[in-house]
Design a protein around this motif. Sequence first.
Motif, PDB file in Angstrom:
ATOM      1  N   LEU A 250     -30.563  76.878 -22.845  1.00  0.00           N
ATOM      2  CA  LEU A 250     -31.052  75.576 -23.312  1.00  0.00           C
ATOM      3  C   LEU A 250     -31.284  75.593 -24.824  1.00  0.00           C
ATOM      4  CD1 LEU A 250     -33.429  74.703 -20.359  1.00  0.00           C
ATOM      5  CD2 LEU A 250     -31.410  73.399 -21.062  1.00  0.00           C
ATOM      6  N   LEU A 251     -31.752  76.744 -25.335  1.00  0.00           N
ATOM      7  CA  LEU A 251     -32.008  76.815 -26.780  1.00  0.00           C
ATOM      8  C   LEU A 251     -30.721  76.782 -27.599  1.00  0.00           C
ATOM      9  CD1 LEU A 251     -34.948  79.391 -26.971  1.00  0.00           C
ATOM     10  CD2 LEU A 251     -34.999  76.931 -27.475  1.00  0.00           C
ATOM     11  N   THR A 252     -29.646  77.348 -27.070  1.00  0.00           N
ATOM     12  CA  THR A 252     -28.395  77.368 -27.843  1.00  0.00           C
ATOM     13  C   THR A 252     -27.510  76.157 -27.550  1.00  0.00           C
ATOM     14  OG1 THR A 252     -27.509  78.807 -26.133  1.00  0.00           O
ATOM     15  CG2 THR A 252     -28.210  79.874 -28.165  1.00  0.00           C
ATOM     16  N   MET A 253     -27.954  75.331 -26.602  1.00  0.00           N
ATOM     17  CA  MET A 253     -27.107  74.205 -26.213  1.00  0.00           C
ATOM     18  C   MET A 253     -26.810  73.218 -27.353  1.00  0.00           C
ATOM     19  SD  MET A 253     -27.286  72.243 -22.626  1.00  0.00           S
ATOM     20  CE  MET A 253     -26.670  73.597 -21.644  1.00  0.00           C
ATOM     21  N   PRO A 254     -27.799  72.874 -28.198  1.00  0.00           N
ATOM     22  CA  PRO A 254     -27.469  71.953 -29.303  1.00  0.00           C
ATOM     23  C   PRO A 254     -26.346  72.495 -30.185  1.00  0.00           C
ATOM     24  CG  PRO A 254     -29.842  72.171 -29.098  1.00  0.00           C
ATOM     25  CD  PRO A 254     -29.239  73.191 -28.170  1.00  0.00           C
ATOM     26  N   TRP A 255     -26.372  73.789 -30.410  1.00  0.00           N
ATOM     27  CA  TRP A 255     -25.308  74.406 -31.218  1.00  0.00           C
ATOM     28  C   TRP A 255     -23.960  74.273 -30.498  1.00  0.00           C
ATOM     29  CZ3 TRP A 255     -22.190  78.543 -29.807  1.00  0.00           C
ATOM     30  CH2 TRP A 255     -21.354  79.023 -30.811  1.00  0.00           C
ATOM     31  N   ALA A 256     -23.974  74.599 -29.205  1.00  0.00           N
ATOM     32  CA  ALA A 256     -22.724  74.524 -28.431  1.00  0.00           C
ATOM     33  C   ALA A 256     -22.197  73.094 -28.412  1.00  0.00           C
ATOM     34  CB  ALA A 256     -22.975  75.018 -27.004  1.00  0.00           C
ATOM     35  N   GLU A 257     -23.101  72.140 -28.300  1.00  0.00           N
ATOM     36  CA  GLU A 257     -22.660  70.742 -28.279  1.00  0.00           C
ATOM     37  C   GLU A 257     -22.046  70.335 -29.608  1.00  0.00           C
ATOM     38  OE1 GLU A 257     -25.780  69.047 -24.933  1.00  0.00           O
ATOM     39  OE2 GLU A 257     -26.174  68.655 -27.035  1.00  0.00           O
ATOM     40  N   ARG A 258     -22.610  70.828 -30.700  1.00  0.00           N
ATOM     41  CA  ARG A 258     -22.002  70.489 -32.003  1.00  0.00           C
ATOM     42  C   ARG A 258     -20.613  71.097 -32.117  1.00  0.00           C
ATOM     43  NH1 ARG A 258     -27.231  71.392 -33.935  1.00  0.00           N
ATOM     44  NH2 ARG A 258     -26.664  73.424 -34.764  1.00  0.00           N
ATOM     45  N   ARG A 259     -20.471  72.318 -31.609  1.00  0.00           N
ATOM     46  CA  ARG A 259     -19.122  72.918 -31.634  1.00  0.00           C
ATOM     47  C   ARG A 259     -18.147  72.062 -30.829  1.00  0.00           C
ATOM     48  NH1 ARG A 259     -18.130  77.962 -33.576  1.00  0.00           N
ATOM     49  NH2 ARG A 259     -16.054  77.055 -33.491  1.00  0.00           N
ATOM     50  N   ALA A 260     -18.618  71.597 -29.690  1.00  0.00           N
ATOM     51  CA  ALA A 260     -17.751  70.763 -28.847  1.00  0.00           C
ATOM     52  C   ALA A 260     -17.430  69.444 -29.548  1.00  0.00           C
ATOM     53  CB  ALA A 260     -18.436  70.497 -27.502  1.00  0.00           C
TER      54      ALA A 260
END
Lengths: 265, 309
Positions: A250-260
């Motif tokens: 959950l903590l790294t999800m914002p980063w992953a979403e920006r990559r997407a």
Amino acid sequence: MVVAWATLRRSWLVTRRAYPWSYFIGTLLLGVFTMGVAYLGLRAIAGDQVSAEFAGRAGTADYLGYIAVGATAYMFVVHGILWIGKALIQEQREGTMGALVVAPARRLPYLLGFAAFAFTAVALEVAVLLGFALLLGVRPTATGAVDAVLAVAALALAVFGMSVVLSNVMIVAGEAHITQNTVFQAMAVLSGFTFPRDYLPEALRWLGELIPITAAMDVIRGVFTAGTGLDPARLGVAALIGFGYAAAGLLTMPWAERRAMERSF
Amino acid sequence: MIETVHLRKEFGTKVAVHDLNLTVPLGRVTGLLGLNGAGKTTTIKILATLLRQTSGTVSVGGLDPVRQPRAVRRRINLIAGGERMVYARMTGRENLWYFGQLYDVPGRVLRPRVAELLDLVGLAEAADTRVERYSRGMAQRLSIARGLVNDPDYLLLDEPTLGLDAPIARDLRRVVAALAERGKGVLLTSHYLAEVEQLCAHVYVIGDGRHLAEGTPAELVAQSGCHRTVRVAVVELTPRVEAAARAFAPAVRIAPGGVVELSGPGDVAGALTSTIIEAGGALKGLEIAEPTLEDAILALNDRPAAVIA
Ligand SMILES: Nc1ncnc2c1ncn2[C@@H]1O[C@H](COP(=O)(O)OP(=O)(O)OP(=O)(O)O)[C@@H](O)[C@H]1O
Ligand SMILES: [Mg+2]
């Protein structure tokens, strides 16, 4: 929690329309097939004889019971991950991820909505599968109601944590197939679904510990297979790794979403 | 207002946005123009919190999208033409309901708002049909309604009329103009320059991620150095008429069929026609073509940024 409820309702609407009964039937066949093969293998090849070594390592001489618990748990895990872990990449494929990410809703309730739906659907599948096992003469046992609830909860938490992390991997890679199949194969071998983990070389046993499902499966085995009851140490490990995966994901999800989002909306 | 200061975005070694200073005030439509790959979508995604800038600052109504993304998300929305951004297996109404939940819009507000939005985009009749059965234009109209479901203060529109029929695009322009009148801040990118000319009070022109020019559409045309073109069609192109026209200005072009054409600053139409008539020419037609924003954008992109700044 509004978001969790809304997402649960959305899943229900979409699933009802997208996957007619053939979906449930197809998934059930897999479990039925696994158990059928085990049954025939035991009858035809092993002549109803389970080796003393297996009995020692599995904690039971009831091979069919062992397979029934493993196949049921495996279906629970795989289908849970398919529902929860693939929710976000499904949004990416549908072209709705941008609309989701640009909204202020948090991802935890969103994923919990999918989890609520997933575990309800999987509970139905588990019931049918266990019914089939009963027909083959398997007599499911548990060391107690509380033990059973805690063991299943540990497995559900592990599935959730695993799904959150896989979600990130999938949307960053823009790919689901290779990721999910690798994980499913690894779990099948390393996590104690089809044979006792004691058979594995030590290195692989430790590798299995990296998967949150493994510790939870040990708890499941103690309660539903070996009859040794709830193992508090393994339950603690399972909870710790499960929460750890969920939190890290959950903590790294914002980063992953920006990559997407770099790739498309 | 939305404000960017020295905004820069790199993708690996590719610099998509260079040092961009942009202001999107409330109450008007601001345009963001540029050729393909100019960096418009990248800029919009940064303002929408979908991407993070490499350097520079962004403020959305005083909030920082990097530090307060959820607060920013509540106040903005994004509509991208060509992207569906709605769920195919749900109906129009169910889609708007679900997105309303994601914005935590209270039920008693959401219900009338969904009906109103469906009406606004002309989907009231198709409200209970699944989106997978919608035409492309219908799905896009639903996606426009989705962009309004949280009643955003700022609306980011990335080519919202892409692929829409003319009457529907015109309705959308009306909606956008009305939103700005009601005090919303709108940022619009579009390849239909007539649309930008009609809607935007202020336009930024970027090329290769760099600021090229800004101003009202009329100012941009003036800055671009594009001139109006006067075309005089004569009944018969006699040598005397031709000589008089050429003597009028060396830049005169004479097209076959007897059309005398001159582009230049100032108002030359009257003087040119008098000259032709005095030389015995009979007029068949007169056309004065004002330079458009399109001419201006093309002209601006042909120049290095330094010349324009
Ligand atoms: N994820 C990415 N990785 C690498 N380069 C990218 C990425 N996204 C955009 N770019 C590049 O950045 C530049 C700006 O792209 P952008 O999509 O913002 O342009 P645009 O102005 O919206 O163009 P268009 O009019 O075609 O929509 C382009 O050169 C594009 O190739
Ligand atoms: Mg673009």
